[in-house]
Design a protein around this motif. Structure first.
Motif, PDB file in Angstrom:
ATOM      1  N   HIS A 116     -52.218 -28.941 -65.009  1.00 14.58           N
ATOM      2  CA  HIS A 116     -50.990 -28.530 -65.693  1.00 14.58           C
ATOM      3  C   HIS A 116     -49.877 -29.505 -65.330  1.00 14.58           C
ATOM      4  O   HIS A 116     -49.995 -30.266 -64.363  1.00 14.58           O
ATOM      5  CB  HIS A 116     -50.613 -27.093 -65.342  1.00 14.58           C
ATOM      6  CG  HIS A 116     -50.494 -26.837 -63.872  1.00 14.58           C
ATOM      7  ND1 HIS A 116     -49.364 -27.113 -63.152  1.00 14.58           N
ATOM      8  CD2 HIS A 116     -51.380 -26.341 -62.982  1.00 14.58           C
ATOM      9  CE1 HIS A 116     -49.545 -26.792 -61.897  1.00 14.58           C
ATOM     10  NE2 HIS A 116     -50.770 -26.324 -61.751  1.00 14.58           N
ATOM     11  N   PRO A 117     -48.788 -29.504 -66.082  1.00 21.44           N
ATOM     12  CA  PRO A 117     -47.671 -30.401 -65.768  1.00 21.44           C
ATOM     13  C   PRO A 117     -47.155 -30.126 -64.355  1.00 21.44           C
ATOM     14  O   PRO A 117     -47.231 -29.001 -63.863  1.00 21.44           O
ATOM     15  CB  PRO A 117     -46.616 -30.051 -66.812  1.00 21.44           C
ATOM     16  CG  PRO A 117     -47.372 -29.430 -67.927  1.00 21.44           C
ATOM     17  CD  PRO A 117     -48.538 -28.730 -67.300  1.00 21.44           C
ATOM     18  N   PRO A 118     -46.619 -31.146 -63.687  1.00 19.51           N
ATOM     19  CA  PRO A 118     -46.170 -30.958 -62.302  1.00 19.51           C
ATOM     20  C   PRO A 118     -45.039 -29.950 -62.166  1.00 19.51           C
ATOM     21  O   PRO A 118     -44.166 -29.855 -63.029  1.00 19.51           O
ATOM     22  CB  PRO A 118     -45.715 -32.355 -61.880  1.00 19.51           C
ATOM     23  CG  PRO A 118     -45.630 -33.170 -63.105  1.00 19.51           C
ATOM     24  CD  PRO A 118     -46.432 -32.494 -64.156  1.00 19.51           C
ATOM     25  N   SER A 119     -45.088 -29.189 -61.072  1.00 19.72           N
ATOM     26  CA  SER A 119     -44.071 -28.183 -60.811  1.00 19.72           C
ATOM     27  C   SER A 119     -42.923 -28.743 -59.972  1.00 19.72           C
ATOM     28  O   SER A 119     -41.936 -28.058 -59.747  1.00 19.72           O
ATOM     29  CB  SER A 119     -44.703 -27.012 -60.063  1.00 19.72           C
ATOM     30  OG  SER A 119     -45.274 -27.453 -58.843  1.00 19.72           O
ATOM     31  N   ARG A 120     -43.067 -29.967 -59.500  1.00 23.50           N
ATOM     32  CA  ARG A 120     -42.037 -30.627 -58.704  1.00 23.50           C
ATOM     33  C   ARG A 120     -42.117 -32.116 -58.956  1.00 23.50           C
ATOM     34  O   ARG A 120     -43.017 -32.581 -59.629  1.00 23.50           O
ATOM     35  CB  ARG A 120     -42.231 -30.331 -57.224  1.00 23.50           C
ATOM     36  CG  ARG A 120     -43.511 -30.930 -56.658  1.00 23.50           C
ATOM     37  CD  ARG A 120     -43.795 -30.555 -55.218  1.00 23.50           C
ATOM     38  NE  ARG A 120     -42.738 -30.787 -54.301  1.00 23.50           N
ATOM     39  CZ  ARG A 120     -42.509 -31.933 -53.664  1.00 23.50           C
ATOM     40  NH1 ARG A 120     -43.278 -32.973 -53.887  1.00 23.50           N
ATOM     41  NH2 ARG A 120     -41.517 -32.056 -52.818  1.00 23.50           N
TER      42      ARG A 120
END
Length: 124
Positions: A116-120
């Protein structure tokens, strides 16, 4: 003996089928999924307990997990108990992982989710 075993033994006399795990073989021979060696593929390992994301290099990967080498000092096992996020530099995504094993600076990771797209923000 199954039909697959019969055909395999007939056409490939030296080859065994993967129908069951056999004893007496080394760990890499018992794997059900092929591990693909990686060249110069980097990323980051991170979880909430770490002060900063730790850079790493992927040594090999399969659809179920990866073996990574952490740059710098090893990470304490107590900090890895709840799992980690692994960020792939080239694909720009991260995956939730559990730590299957650790030995020094090398970690065996089991993928627990989908990319998934990065959370940070990751970076140097």
């Amino acid at each position: 003996m199954s039909l697959l075993d019969t055909l395999t033994r007939t056409f490939f006399p030296g080859k065994e089928t993967g129908g069951g795990r056999q004893t007496g073989k080394r760990g890499e021979d018992l794997r059900m999924v092929v591990r693909v060696p990686q060249r110069m593929r980097t990323g980051f390992v991170w979880n909430e307990k770490l002060i900063t994301a730790r850079p790493c290099m992927f040594k090999d990967m399969s659809v179920r997990g990866a073996r990574v080498e952490i740059f710098g000092d090893p990470i304490k096992r107590s900090l890895l108990a709840e799992g980690v996020l692994v960020y792939f530099d080239t694909e720009k995504h991260e995956v939730l992982c559990s730590v299957a094993w650790s030995k020094g600076q090398t970690l065996g990771l089991r993928f627990e989710g989908r990319p998934h797209p990065p959370s940070r923000k990751y970076g140097r």
